[in-house]
Design a protein around this motif. Sequence first.
Motif, PDB file in Angstrom:
ATOM      1  N   LYS A  18       0.805  -1.223   0.000  1.00 51.88           N
ATOM      2  CA  LYS A  18       0.000   0.000   0.000  1.00 51.88           C
ATOM      3  C   LYS A  18       0.841   1.279   0.000  1.00 51.88           C
ATOM      4  O   LYS A  18       0.313   2.360  -0.264  1.00 51.88           O
ATOM      5  N   THR A  19       2.141   1.150   0.301  1.00 53.44           N
ATOM      6  CA  THR A  19       2.990   2.346   0.237  1.00 53.44           C
ATOM      7  C   THR A  19       3.197   2.794  -1.206  1.00 53.44           C
ATOM      8  O   THR A  19       3.522   3.960  -1.454  1.00 53.44           O
TER       9      THR A  19
ATOM     10  N   ILE B 142       5.576   2.396  -3.222  1.00 52.10           N
ATOM     11  CA  ILE B 142       6.909   2.942  -3.482  1.00 52.10           C
ATOM     12  C   ILE B 142       7.690   2.045  -4.434  1.00 52.10           C
ATOM     13  O   ILE B 142       8.376   2.521  -5.332  1.00 52.10           O
TER      14      ILE B 142
ATOM     15  N   VAL C  33       0.738   2.483   7.511  1.00 52.97           N
ATOM     16  CA  VAL C  33       1.167   2.863   6.159  1.00 52.97           C
ATOM     17  C   VAL C  33       2.153   4.021   6.223  1.00 52.97           C
ATOM     18  O   VAL C  33       3.157   4.049   5.505  1.00 52.97           O
ATOM     19  N   SER C  34       1.881   4.973   7.120  1.00 56.36           N
ATOM     20  CA  SER C  34       2.779   6.118   7.277  1.00 56.36           C
ATOM     21  C   SER C  34       4.163   5.669   7.748  1.00 56.36           C
ATOM     22  O   SER C  34       5.189   6.088   7.201  1.00 56.36           O
TER      23      SER C  34
ATOM     24  N   THR D  97       5.944   3.618   5.021  1.00 58.02           N
ATOM     25  CA  THR D  97       6.441   4.461   3.927  1.00 58.02           C
ATOM     26  C   THR D  97       7.872   4.905   4.210  1.00 58.02           C
ATOM     27  O   THR D  97       8.743   4.853   3.330  1.00 58.02           O
TER      28      THR D  97
ATOM     29  N   ASN E 148      11.169   3.569   2.114  1.00 62.91           N
ATOM     30  CA  ASN E 148      12.055   4.575   1.509  1.00 62.91           C
ATOM     31  C   ASN E 148      13.496   4.409   1.995  1.00 62.91           C
ATOM     32  O   ASN E 148      14.442   4.536   1.212  1.00 62.91           O
TER      33      ASN E 148
END
Length: 247
Positions: free
Chosen positions: A23-24, A26, A113-114, A117, A121
């Motif tokens: 769900k990220t 990325i 999710v935050s 993320t 990264n």
Amino acid sequence: MYKIAICEDDKDYIDYIKEIILKTNIIDENSLLFYEFYSGEQLCLSLNFDYDLVILDMQMEEMDGYETAMKMRTMGHYFLLVFCSGVVQPFPLSFKANPFRYLLKEYTEEEMVSEMTEIVNEMKNRKRAPFIICQSKAKEKIRVYPESVVYVSKFKECSIVHVIGTLAESYPNGSLRSSMKLNDIHKIFDEDCGFVRAHNSYIINMSYIVSIDSHYVRLTTGEYLSFSRARANEFKEVFARFAAAKY
């Protein structure tokens, strides 16, 4: 490809973590390889895998998350570590395993999710950092980064990587073998990484040079290495640039 190991005794929570990572948005799903483990012992037996990210449940039977992480760290494995728990809060000893994050299972999906993320990264950024693959005498593959290397010496058709810190404590004589030739390693561990070619037989990490005289450099390990007359001027110029940039 990114290799992610999730060690958790609850299969449903493993699936949930995988879902949160996706769900990220990325990294493309096709570039992610997930490895599932249901105990610390099972994960430790898989150490030939070169993981980019390891997510460990702090509460597992027999071997808990901290013990598992420390065993992997002492064997020199470099990976981004994330602890997760539904009950246990961070404790001072747990930070010796050098975790990047500590996730609580009570987080909402939005919070997860935050957090994830930032984790993904960071994993992506570390993947871009230069490294070489080495082997121990037990044929164990290890990812080695510039900051862990004092110097690399030529040995027949391969190279000996002389390491420091945790790697030196974990492997005999503080050295590992790489199948790469010295010239090829120097293309990765170049001047931008702080390395200089002082001799046809080795490259040196300038961060570990203590002093230089007319023919030798002294390293923080107490070793002395000579630099060849043919490379003396180039060596001194590169070291001068390094020293100027550092100080």
